[in-house]
Design an enzyme around this catalytic site. Structure first.
Site, PDB file in Angstrom:
ATOM      1  N   ASP A  67       0.032   2.566   8.689  1.00  0.00           N
ATOM      2  CA  ASP A  67      -0.351   1.506   9.755  1.00  0.00           C
ATOM      3  C   ASP A  67       0.530   1.668  10.952  1.00  0.00           C
ATOM      4  O   ASP A  67      -0.074   1.447  12.035  1.00  0.00           O
ATOM      5  CB  ASP A  67      -0.692   0.179   9.412  1.00  0.00           C
ATOM      6  N   GLY A 125       0.884  -1.249  -0.008  1.00  0.00           N
ATOM      7  CA  GLY A 125      -0.076   0.021  -0.075  1.00  0.00           C
ATOM      8  C   GLY A 125       0.737   1.187   0.105  1.00  0.00           C
ATOM      9  O   GLY A 125       1.758   1.423   0.725  1.00  0.00           O
ATOM     10  N   THR A 179       4.379   2.556   5.435  1.00  0.00           N
ATOM     11  CA  THR A 179       2.980   2.025   5.738  1.00  0.00           C
ATOM     12  C   THR A 179       2.208   2.990   6.776  1.00  0.00           C
ATOM     13  O   THR A 179       3.059   3.538   7.605  1.00  0.00           O
ATOM     14  CB  THR A 179       2.733   0.749   6.212  1.00  0.00           C
ATOM     15  N   ASP A 209       5.137  -4.924   6.018  1.00  0.00           N
ATOM     16  CA  ASP A 209       5.885  -6.112   6.485  1.00  0.00           C
ATOM     17  C   ASP A 209       5.758  -7.079   5.720  1.00  0.00           C
ATOM     18  O   ASP A 209       6.829  -7.963   5.154  1.00  0.00           O
ATOM     19  CB  ASP A 209       5.202  -6.607   7.736  1.00  0.00           C
ATOM     20  N   ASP A 241       2.713  -0.414  12.004  1.00  0.00           N
ATOM     21  CA  ASP A 241       2.604  -1.470  12.790  1.00  0.00           C
ATOM     22  C   ASP A 241       3.980  -2.463  12.259  1.00  0.00           C
ATOM     23  O   ASP A 241       3.893  -3.729  12.317  1.00  0.00           O
ATOM     24  CB  ASP A 241       1.296  -2.166  12.190  1.00  0.00           C
ATOM     25  N   ARG A 288      -5.460  -1.916   8.976  1.00  0.00           N
ATOM     26  CA  ARG A 288      -5.632  -3.396   8.823  1.00  0.00           C
ATOM     27  C   ARG A 288      -5.931  -3.978  10.223  1.00  0.00           C
ATOM     28  O   ARG A 288      -6.964  -4.001  10.778  1.00  0.00           O
ATOM     29  CB  ARG A 288      -4.193  -3.972   8.248  1.00  0.00           C
ATOM     30  N   ARG A 321       0.957  -5.060  -5.161  1.00  0.00           N
ATOM     31  CA  ARG A 321       1.167  -6.322  -4.277  1.00  0.00           C
ATOM     32  C   ARG A 321       1.095  -7.420  -5.576  1.00  0.00           C
ATOM     33  O   ARG A 321       0.246  -7.518  -6.090  1.00  0.00           O
ATOM     34  CB  ARG A 321      -0.253  -6.320  -3.498  1.00  0.00           C
TER      35      ARG A 321
END
Ligand code: F6P
Length: 298
Positions: free
Chosen positions: A129, A12, A127, A104, A131, A173, A73
């Site tokens: 996120d 993303g 990202t 990741d 994360d 996510r 992706r």
């Protein structure tokens, strides 16, 4: 000796990826290293979408969201045959270093690629996120949070005028970091995240204040998305109705904040230094405002 490197954005997109491309290219070119851009992430290595990245291609991009290198992706890169093709393309261009900015899943791609390609590889956490293990911040998180907070400020205006209640769904996510930061910065009445067990009675208690209310829900919350929460709350409260606002991909676009531009630029420069130091299969991380190399947590 490092002669040629390739840059790639993967997974993303995240605001700040262009700042990464700009700073990394400029720094590497200044060091006498040839720079190539890979278009459309891992799929682009397989399809040989690899072109020299001259300085003229990276002007006027620091302020732009998205990524001039595009991203994707790739299913094919998850196969050994795909990675073999990719390795052959990099070898034909005599590229000896690869810097990949992504999440990741992108890190996992680098780890898998070491069996097919012997070049040096460095990952950068790109990202929204936030994360990725081992780094305090990822590129794009700050912009995504600011975008969502600005949206909620607007919702508060109309919410206040009509005494309306909103359930706002943010991305992330399986991670609640965006929701938590957005909830704090926007003064939300309640935040639901996947890391904790959400209790609809507690949410209902929290929204008993007069006027309008804002509830933030992370898309990965185990109770469900914003529509589900609205339904559960309407049932619980009896007399209230809830409007749903799903911010979705708006959080991925737009001008990166100064913070994301600086983070992406400094991380890109650190990645080139890491390659020059002979490092491989490492990720650049920011810990307590300092940059360091960590293992790729693929
Ligand atoms: O990882 C970034 C992210 O925006 C997540 O927050 C979200 O769950 C996902 O990507 C959406 O992916 P796609 O753009 O493929 O719908």
């Amino acid at each position: 000796m490092l002669k040629r490197i390739a840059l790639m954005t993967s997974g993303g997109d995240a605001p700040g990826m262009n700042a990464f491309i700009r700073a990394t290219t400029r720094y590497a070119l200044d060091k006498g290293i040839g720079v190539f851009g890979i278009y459309e992430g891992y799929q682009g290595i397989i399809d040989n979408q690899i072109q020299g990245l001259p300085r003229e291609d990276i002007v006027n991009i620091i302020q732009r969201g998205g990524t001039i290198l595009k991203t994707s992706r790739s299913e094919e890169f998850m196969t050994e045959a795909g990675r073999k093709k990719a390795a052959a393309n990099l070898e034909a261009l005599e590229i000896d270093g690869l810097i990949c900015c992504g999440g990741d899943g992108s890190y996992a791609g680098l780890v898998a690629f070491q069996k097919q390609w012997s070049g040096q590889m460095i990952g950068l956490p790109g990202t929204i996120d936030n994360d990725i293990k081992g780094t305090d911040f990822t590129i794009g998180f700050d912009t995504a949070v600011n975008t969502a907070v600005e949206a909620i400020d607007r919702l508060r205006d109309t919410g206040d005028a009509h005494s309306m209640h909103f359930i706002v769904e943010v991305m992330g996510r399986h991670c609640g970091n965006i929701a938590t930061a957005v909830g704090k910065a926007s003064g939300a009445e309640y935040v639901l995240i996947p890391e904790t067990v959400s209790d609809i009675d507690e949410v209902n208690q929290a929204i008993q204040v007069k006027g309008h209310n804002i509830v933030v829900v992370a898309e990965g919350d185990e109770l469900g998305g914003a529509y589900k929460i609205a339904q559960l709350l309407e049932k619980k409260s009896g007399d209230k109705s809830f409007r749903v606002c799903i911010l979705g991909h708006t959080q991925r676009g737009g001008r990166p904040t100064a913070r994301d531009r600086i983070l992406a630029s400094e991380m890109g420069i650190r990645a080139v230094d890491a390659l020059l130091e002979g490092e491989s299969l490492k990720a650049v991380a920011q810990v307590n405002q300092k940059y360091k190399l960590t293992e790729l947590n693929g």
